[in-house]
Every structure is written in C-alpha cells, then in structure tokens.
Design a protein around this motif. Structure first.
Motif, PDB file in Angstrom:
ATOM      1  N   LYS A 174      -3.569  10.439  -4.308  1.00 40.58           N
ATOM      2  CA  LYS A 174      -2.654   9.759  -3.385  1.00 40.58           C
ATOM      3  C   LYS A 174      -2.169  10.696  -2.281  1.00 40.58           C
ATOM      4  O   LYS A 174      -2.015  10.286  -1.131  1.00 40.58           O
ATOM      5  CB  LYS A 174      -1.450   9.195  -4.155  1.00 40.58           C
ATOM      6  CG  LYS A 174      -1.830   8.174  -5.218  1.00 40.58           C
ATOM      7  CD  LYS A 174      -0.600   7.658  -5.962  1.00 40.58           C
ATOM      8  CE  LYS A 174      -0.990   6.685  -7.063  1.00 40.58           C
ATOM      9  NZ  LYS A 174       0.176   6.132  -7.781  1.00 40.58           N
ATOM     10  N   VAL A 189      -1.657  11.487  -8.982  1.00 42.71           N
ATOM     11  CA  VAL A 189      -1.095  11.738  -7.655  1.00 42.71           C
ATOM     12  C   VAL A 189      -2.058  12.517  -6.766  1.00 42.71           C
ATOM     13  O   VAL A 189      -2.020  12.391  -5.535  1.00 42.71           O
ATOM     14  CB  VAL A 189       0.262  12.471  -7.779  1.00 42.71           C
ATOM     15  CG1 VAL A 189       0.753  12.952  -6.421  1.00 42.71           C
ATOM     16  CG2 VAL A 189       1.292  11.546  -8.404  1.00 42.71           C
ATOM     17  N   ALA A 207      -3.206   1.434  -9.619  1.00 35.88           N
ATOM     18  CA  ALA A 207      -2.381   2.369  -8.858  1.00 35.88           C
ATOM     19  C   ALA A 207      -1.379   3.123  -9.726  1.00 35.88           C
ATOM     20  O   ALA A 207      -1.145   4.317  -9.507  1.00 35.88           O
ATOM     21  CB  ALA A 207      -1.644   1.629  -7.747  1.00 35.88           C
ATOM     22  N   THR A 226       5.397   5.597  -7.777  1.00 41.76           N
ATOM     23  CA  THR A 226       4.756   4.300  -7.504  1.00 41.76           C
ATOM     24  C   THR A 226       5.465   3.180  -8.230  1.00 41.76           C
ATOM     25  O   THR A 226       5.796   2.148  -7.636  1.00 41.76           O
ATOM     26  CB  THR A 226       3.270   4.336  -7.913  1.00 41.76           C
ATOM     27  OG1 THR A 226       2.556   5.150  -6.981  1.00 41.76           O
ATOM     28  CG2 THR A 226       2.667   2.935  -7.903  1.00 41.76           C
ATOM     29  N   ASP A 264      -0.826  11.476   3.539  1.00 45.62           N
ATOM     30  CA  ASP A 264      -0.340  10.374   2.722  1.00 45.62           C
ATOM     31  C   ASP A 264      -1.481   9.398   2.433  1.00 45.62           C
ATOM     32  O   ASP A 264      -2.462   9.342   3.148  1.00 45.62           O
ATOM     33  CB  ASP A 264       0.805   9.640   3.437  1.00 45.62           C
ATOM     34  CG  ASP A 264       0.371   9.045   4.768  1.00 45.62           C
ATOM     35  OD1 ASP A 264      -0.431   9.676   5.478  1.00 45.62           O
ATOM     36  OD2 ASP A 264       0.831   7.936   5.099  1.00 45.62           O
ATOM     37  N   LYS A 265      -1.356   8.647   1.358  1.00 46.93           N
ATOM     38  CA  LYS A 265      -2.330   7.593   0.992  1.00 46.93           C
ATOM     39  C   LYS A 265      -3.768   8.107   1.099  1.00 46.93           C
ATOM     40  O   LYS A 265      -4.620   7.465   1.718  1.00 46.93           O
ATOM     41  CB  LYS A 265      -2.115   6.351   1.864  1.00 46.93           C
ATOM     42  CG  LYS A 265      -0.796   5.671   1.645  1.00 46.93           C
ATOM     43  CD  LYS A 265      -0.672   4.369   2.395  1.00 46.93           C
ATOM     44  CE  LYS A 265      -0.652   4.551   3.880  1.00 46.93           C
ATOM     45  NZ  LYS A 265      -0.270   3.338   4.616  1.00 46.93           N
ATOM     46  N   TRP A 266      -4.047   9.244   0.467  1.00 49.25           N
ATOM     47  CA  TRP A 266      -5.353   9.868   0.619  1.00 49.25           C
ATOM     48  C   TRP A 266      -6.485   8.903   0.287  1.00 49.25           C
ATOM     49  O   TRP A 266      -7.469   8.794   1.028  1.00 49.25           O
ATOM     50  CB  TRP A 266      -5.453  11.115  -0.280  1.00 49.25           C
ATOM     51  CG  TRP A 266      -6.799  11.754  -0.173  1.00 49.25           C
ATOM     52  CD1 TRP A 266      -7.193  12.702   0.717  1.00 49.25           C
ATOM     53  CD2 TRP A 266      -7.963  11.418  -0.939  1.00 49.25           C
ATOM     54  NE1 TRP A 266      -8.519  13.003   0.547  1.00 49.25           N
ATOM     55  CE2 TRP A 266      -9.028  12.221  -0.464  1.00 49.25           C
ATOM     56  CE3 TRP A 266      -8.203  10.521  -1.980  1.00 49.25           C
ATOM     57  CZ2 TRP A 266     -10.303  12.151  -0.998  1.00 49.25           C
ATOM     58  CZ3 TRP A 266      -9.486  10.460  -2.512  1.00 49.25           C
ATOM     59  CH2 TRP A 266     -10.530  11.270  -2.022  1.00 49.25           C
ATOM     60  N   SER A 281       0.823  -1.214   0.000  1.00 52.18           N
ATOM     61  CA  SER A 281       0.000   0.000   0.000  1.00 52.18           C
ATOM     62  C   SER A 281       0.856   1.264   0.000  1.00 52.18           C
ATOM     63  O   SER A 281       0.563   2.225  -0.724  1.00 52.18           O
ATOM     64  CB  SER A 281      -0.918   0.004   1.225  1.00 52.18           C
ATOM     65  OG  SER A 281      -1.663   1.193   1.295  1.00 52.18           O
ATOM     66  N   ASP A 282       1.901   1.286   0.805  1.00 51.39           N
ATOM     67  CA  ASP A 282       2.760   2.476   0.863  1.00 51.39           C
ATOM     68  C   ASP A 282       3.437   2.747  -0.470  1.00 51.39           C
ATOM     69  O   ASP A 282       3.632   3.906  -0.854  1.00 51.39           O
ATOM     70  CB  ASP A 282       3.825   2.300   1.950  1.00 51.39           C
ATOM     71  CG  ASP A 282       3.237   2.343   3.349  1.00 51.39           C
ATOM     72  OD1 ASP A 282       2.404   3.224   3.606  1.00 51.39           O
ATOM     73  OD2 ASP A 282       3.606   1.490   4.178  1.00 51.39           O
ATOM     74  N   PHE A 326       0.471   3.884  -3.073  1.00 56.88           N
ATOM     75  CA  PHE A 326      -0.279   5.120  -2.819  1.00 56.88           C
ATOM     76  C   PHE A 326       0.539   6.161  -2.052  1.00 56.88           C
ATOM     77  O   PHE A 326      -0.020   7.046  -1.418  1.00 56.88           O
ATOM     78  CB  PHE A 326      -1.580   4.783  -2.097  1.00 56.88           C
ATOM     79  CG  PHE A 326      -2.430   3.798  -2.855  1.00 56.88           C
ATOM     80  CD1 PHE A 326      -3.014   4.154  -4.061  1.00 56.88           C
ATOM     81  CD2 PHE A 326      -2.595   2.491  -2.400  1.00 56.88           C
ATOM     82  CE1 PHE A 326      -3.781   3.241  -4.783  1.00 56.88           C
ATOM     83  CE2 PHE A 326      -3.353   1.574  -3.119  1.00 56.88           C
ATOM     84  CZ  PHE A 326      -3.947   1.945  -4.316  1.00 56.88           C
ATOM     85  N   HIS A 336       4.814  11.083 -10.609  1.00 53.86           N
ATOM     86  CA  HIS A 336       3.921   9.982 -10.939  1.00 53.86           C
ATOM     87  C   HIS A 336       4.665   8.662 -11.074  1.00 53.86           C
ATOM     88  O   HIS A 336       4.081   7.586 -10.900  1.00 53.86           O
ATOM     89  CB  HIS A 336       3.144  10.291 -12.223  1.00 53.86           C
ATOM     90  CG  HIS A 336       2.013  11.235 -12.023  1.00 53.86           C
ATOM     91  ND1 HIS A 336       2.191  12.599 -11.932  1.00 53.86           N
ATOM     92  CD2 HIS A 336       0.681  11.033 -11.854  1.00 53.86           C
ATOM     93  CE1 HIS A 336       1.025  13.193 -11.728  1.00 53.86           C
ATOM     94  NE2 HIS A 336       0.089  12.268 -11.687  1.00 53.86           N
TER      95      HIS A 336
END
Length: 620
Positions: free
Chosen positions: A503, A500, A495, A456, A520-522, A369-370, A373, A453
């Motif tokens: 994210k 962004v 993803a 990720t 972070d990780k919106w 996930s980190d 995102f 971008h």
C-alpha cells in the motif's frame, strides 16, 4: 436504489394510513418511477422506486403475500448466485428484490444476511407473528433512520425528514452544536434529534411483542485472516498486482449490472480513472461525468485526459463559486445535516443533475480506494509522528519537571481539556470502542505493526461514512444511484489482509511535499501503470477542492433571532461581536448550522431560507 419508510406502533394502536402518503411524497426524489405501500392499522410500509433491475411492474414494491411484506433499498450484487440456491424457483420477476424476499422467507434473517452481498437497507414484516426486522448493509452505504415517538410508534425511513413530516422529535442542543464539527455525517448511529438514530452498519433490529433488540451481524474485523495475510505477504509485487487486477475487474463488472443506463463519475484522479478504464472494458455504453470547478481548483483537464484516452464523451458541469450560495440551502435540505465536512457536496449535486439529464440512473464512483489502500497523506506520515513532534515532546519533558508552569501554559491540563471529552461523549465514544476491539484482530502481527495495518479497517469504520453520506444524498437529490467497486465485499476482504508494504511504496523522487519519497496507494498506481497515461498514474490527491466557508462572509444580522442566538442566549450586539471577532471559517461553520436549523428546527421552508441566504451571504 430507492427510498423506504414506515411505522410500527409498539402498543398495536392504530396509526392513520395517510402518513404513508406524506412520507412517500417527502422521498419522491429517491424513487420517482413509482411508489407503493402496505397498511395494517398499527403497521405501515412504504416504498419509492428508482427502477434499475426489471423495469416492469413485476419489480414494484412492496413485495408481499399472505405471510410476509418487504420494502427494500439498494442492490444485491450476487442475487443470481443466491437465486440458484433457493428452494422456491418459481420467480415472477428478474429483480434482486424478489430474490431477497424469497431468501428471507426460506432462510430467515441471519442466514440471508450472511449470504447476500451488496448495499442495502430493508424492512421485512411477518403478518402472522407481527415481527418486523430492519437491516442495513455491512459498511453503511445505504441509510436507514429510526426513532420512537411519544405515542410509542417506531418510525423508520431512508431520510429522517420523511417521518419528521408526520411526527415530532425534540432536537438535542448538544449534538446540534457539535454538528458544526461534522460529527453527524460521520456517525454510526447518532443524529441531532433525541430518540432518533441511524441503524449502525452491519446491524439489524428485531421488533416483536413491543420490544426492540439490536443485533450485530458483521464487523470489518471479521475479514481479517492470518493465513490470508501470510498468503499475500509471500507474493511478489507483480503477483499481488495481478490478483488485484483480476479482483478489481470482477468488482467493476459486477456493479455494472442494470437494466437502465449506467455512467461513471470521473475526476481525473487515479481511482475514478481506473474505474473508467475497467468500466469501459465491461460496458460499451458507459457515460462519463465530471464537475468542473472553474478557476485555479479545476481538475477538468485530468478528466478530459481520461475521456480522450478512452475515446469516450465527457459531460461536465462548469461550476462557478457563486453557485454555492445559490445551492447551499437546497443541498442542506437534502443533506439533512450542516454542510461542514464536504462543502464540495454542492458541485457534486450539480454533476448529478447532468447525469440525470442524460437519463443515467446509476453511476460508478471511486470512493473507498483511499481508505482501503492508504491514500490520505496523514496515514502515510503517521509512523513519523514522534519525529515530527520531537520538539514538542522536548518541551513537555521540560514542563513535566515544572508542573505548575506546565499547567499554566497548557490549557488542556486544566478545564480547557474538557472540550475534547465533551465532543467524544456527544458521540458516545463509538469510534474509540470500535477501535479498541477491532485492533485485536491483528494480534498475529508484531505489536509495533498492528496499528499501521489497522488503518484500513479504521478508515472503513470512520472516514468513509461521511463520503457515503455525500454520495447518497447528492446522488438521490437527482434520483441517481451511486455504486462503489472499491467497497465490494471481496475487495474489502482483500484490502484488510493486504500487507502495508503493498500500500505504501518508496521512491527516490520528491513525490509529494506531504509525504516526500513515499508513494500512496502503491498497488493501485502499479495497476494504473498498465492502463493509464503516466500523468494520471502519478496525479496527486486533491480531494475534489472547491472554495468553501473560509471564503464566505456572513452578515451578523443573519443570526438575529435564530437558533444560534437562542442556544447561547445572545442579543444583537453580542452576535455582532461574535461575527466581527471570529475567524471567517468559524463563522462559516455557524452559518451552515444556522441554515440547517432554519430548515429543520424552525421549519421555515427552502424558498424562505434561500432568500435569507442570498441577502446575508457573499464571497469575500
């Protein structure tokens, strides 16, 4: 998940079949339920089975007939869909292994790799053509090592120790030393041994007529699609969250497939908490496990908050810091590299033992996930690097007008800068080359936005490798398979094309001192608001903290007559000086290296090394 191993003498000379039994024994922990082997004089394939689908003997490996032999480690999550399209519908089992085997027979390697989704490493051999294929999944979730020894025999295994027990490979002193910086567990292909590599993610090897060719079938940049980016970019925040929720639920449900008990590793962090929520939606008997690192670093309350919220029992392992010294040798044996990047592998191994005690064989985890995102603080603040470094840029500008003074002050402008070159060269510039090619896939974006971008895709090719290594080794240490909903192929494609703006979010609150006023990780947090208590939604990332090498003291005598002393040619007085005049952390990294070297270079044995560790290491 299982363990595979084998050999192929490229000169078609006979190899003793007893080596297969030795390799099976070395990887028993990867598959304790059963084992099998195929032997053909110059070719041998072995398998250790951890049965998760079709627990009967019908799912046992190797799968073979008069033409083909297959040993396979992993899970093909879309095997039911693949199965429907195969011409041969006469199946003898309900396993994904048989589907993979028949797909290879019907379609060959390229189409099969194009169709299958999941995590895998396999060896497929055609008896008549004498052709062997070794393949690894797209992201590198499943490990696969290979190397050719002096007898011209190709060896391969899920863990290098399997064939190290039956043949010889020479250590590489340069890569051995740089392993203290964590390069081995982060690598796409190199190891500490000359002639031994890991098969790169998204690649396969073809071995035929005495020659070996390595072919790429996948790169993360293949998922980048301008029209998909535009489609997502045109959606509202709620619409994108709806799509993410549907996809996430689908991925979790897909990865829960098993004929054996399944659990989830939860930390109280947002990623594993979401997996817990959607896991329970799709599996009524999901069991939760957590490592409770006792003391100020404990995250147990967050995990307990989740279990109470979902009314699920939580099994924990109360980890005392002193247990690290008791466990570091055994963990290093399974890790096969020095414990440098993830010291928390030790408590990770303990929670895996609890899962095994409760008869669980597979667990869902939140890794990925980190990376997908942008959950790491340094990724959020990268756009402000120029502002943060402004004072340094000013000084550089001044020194640029006085080059002699600049060269005197900045050692990196002299020979000191070679240390960075040496480190990158020891890694064969793999990450840099990948980056330069993959960033071009975002050329439809304005130039100033491409690197942001690309983060990720970059993290999926760099940062995730060490985390997958930890999960695989520490899970399989106790015969536990780790599964990663965030790394499902559909989630990856979503993803890498997600703008962004979905994210990284903004807030008027001083959210985190590392990235104030930014979230972070919106998209992950926006989904979590629908299903989790507020304190779990906004929990800051801690990264599984535990006390490590900075808090451990090593006696100089630990290094006497060891590998560090041998490489540098240091006597006892010089080793005393090294330990007494270096930072605790740097000595700790060298200690980790020395533990590894005693096991894998000096081959002292786990019990002997553990006894030495107990005598020479202590917490400060």
């Amino acid at each position: 998940m299982c363990g595979i191993s084998g050999f192929y003498n490229l000169s078609l000379n006979t190899v003793n079949q007893d080596v297969l039994d030795t390799m099976i024994k070395q990887q028993h922990h990867r598959g304790p339920d059963s084992h099998g082997k195929y032997y053909g004089e110059y070719i041998g394939l072995a398998h250790n089975r951890l049965s998760l689908l079709d627990l009967s003997e019908r799912g046992a490996q190797p799968f073979r007939d008069n033409d083909d032999v297959l040993v396979y480690n992993g899970e093909i999550y879309n095997f039911q869909e693949v199965k429907k399209d195969l011409p041969d519908q006469n199946f003898q089992s309900t396993s994904d292994t048989e589907v993979l085997w028949k797909a290879l027979k019907a379609w060959g390697i390229e189409k099969t790799l194009e169709r299958i989704e999941g995590m895998f490493a396999f060896a497929w051999y055609n008896i008549k053509t004498k052709r062997l294929v070794l393949a690894r999944d797209r992201i590198g979730i499943k490990p696969l090592f290979f190397g050719i020894d002096k007898s011209n025999t190709l060896w391969f295994a899920s863990e290098a120790k399997a064939f190290m027990a039956v043949t010889e490979f020479e250590p590489d002193p340069v890569k051995m030393l740089y392993s203290t910086m964590g390069i081995l567990e982060k690598s796409w292909n190199y190891t500490a041994w000359k002639g031994v590599e890991t098969l790169s993610p998204g690649h396969y090897l073809e071995i035929e007529d005495g020659s070996i060719s390595k072919k790429k079938y996948f790169g993360i940049e293949q998922y980048v699609n301008e029209s998909e980016y535009d489609r997502l970019n045109g959606k509202s925040r709620n619409e994108v969250t709806d799509e993410f929720e549907h996809l996430f639920n689908k991925c979790v449900k897909k990865l829960l497939i098993s004929d054996a008990p399944v659990g989830a590793f939860v930390s109280g962090g947002i990623d594993s908490s979401l997996i817990g929520v959607y896991g329970c939606k799709n599996h009524q008997d999901l069991t939760f496990f957590t490592a409770n690192v006792l003391g100020a670093l404990s995250e147990f309350e967050g995990a307990k908050r989740l279990s109470n919220h979902l009314n699920k029992e939580l099994y924990d392992y109360p980890f005392k810091k002193e247990e690290a010294l008791e466990g570091v040798t055994g963990v290093t044996w399974h890790y096969e590299v020095p414990i440098t990047t993830h010291f928390n592998a030790i408590p990770f191994s303990k929670v895996s033992s609890v899962a095994r005690r409760e008869r669980v064989k597979a667990v869902l985890t939140g890794e990925g996930s980190d990376e997908l995102f942008l959950g790491y603080p340094r990724l959020l603040t990268s756009r402000y690097n120029n502002l943060i470094k402004a004072p340094y840029h000013l000084i550089d500008a001044i020194y640029s007008r006085l080059p002699k003074l600049g060269n005197y002050v900045d050692k990196n402008k002299g020979s000191g800068g070679l240390s960075d070159v040496f480190e990158l060269a020891s890694q064969r510039y793999t990450r840099q080359i990948i980056r330069n090619s993959a960033i071009k896939s975002y050329d439809f974006l304005p130039e100033k936005n491409r690197e942001l971008h690309y983060l990720t895709a970059q993290m999926l090719q760099e940062g995730i490798i060490a985390l997958l290594w930890r999960n695989d080794r520490m899970g399989m240490m106790h015969s536990i398979e780790s599964r990663f909903p965030f790394l499902d192929e559909e989630m990856l494609a979503f993803a890498v094309n997600l703008p962004v703006k979905f994210k990284i979010g903004r807030t008027s609150k001083f959210y985190n001192y590392k990235h104030p006023f930014m979230i972070d990780k919106w998209i992950v947090r926006n989904l979590a608001k629908r299903t989790l208590p507020s304190d779990l939604v906004w929990k800051k990332k801690n990264g599984f903290p535990t006390q490590g090498w900075r808090e451990i003291k090593t006696k100089p005598s630990f290094f006497y007559n060891g590998t560090v002393a041998d490489i540098f040619g240091l006597n006892k007085a010089e080793l005393d000086h090294m330990v007494e005049n270096s930072s605790t952390y740097h000595v700790g990294l060298l200690t980790s290296f020395e533990i590894w070297a005693k096991l894998f270079v000096e081959k002292q044995g786990v019990e002997n090394v553990n006894s030495t560790v107990q005598d020479h290491l202590s917490y400060v």
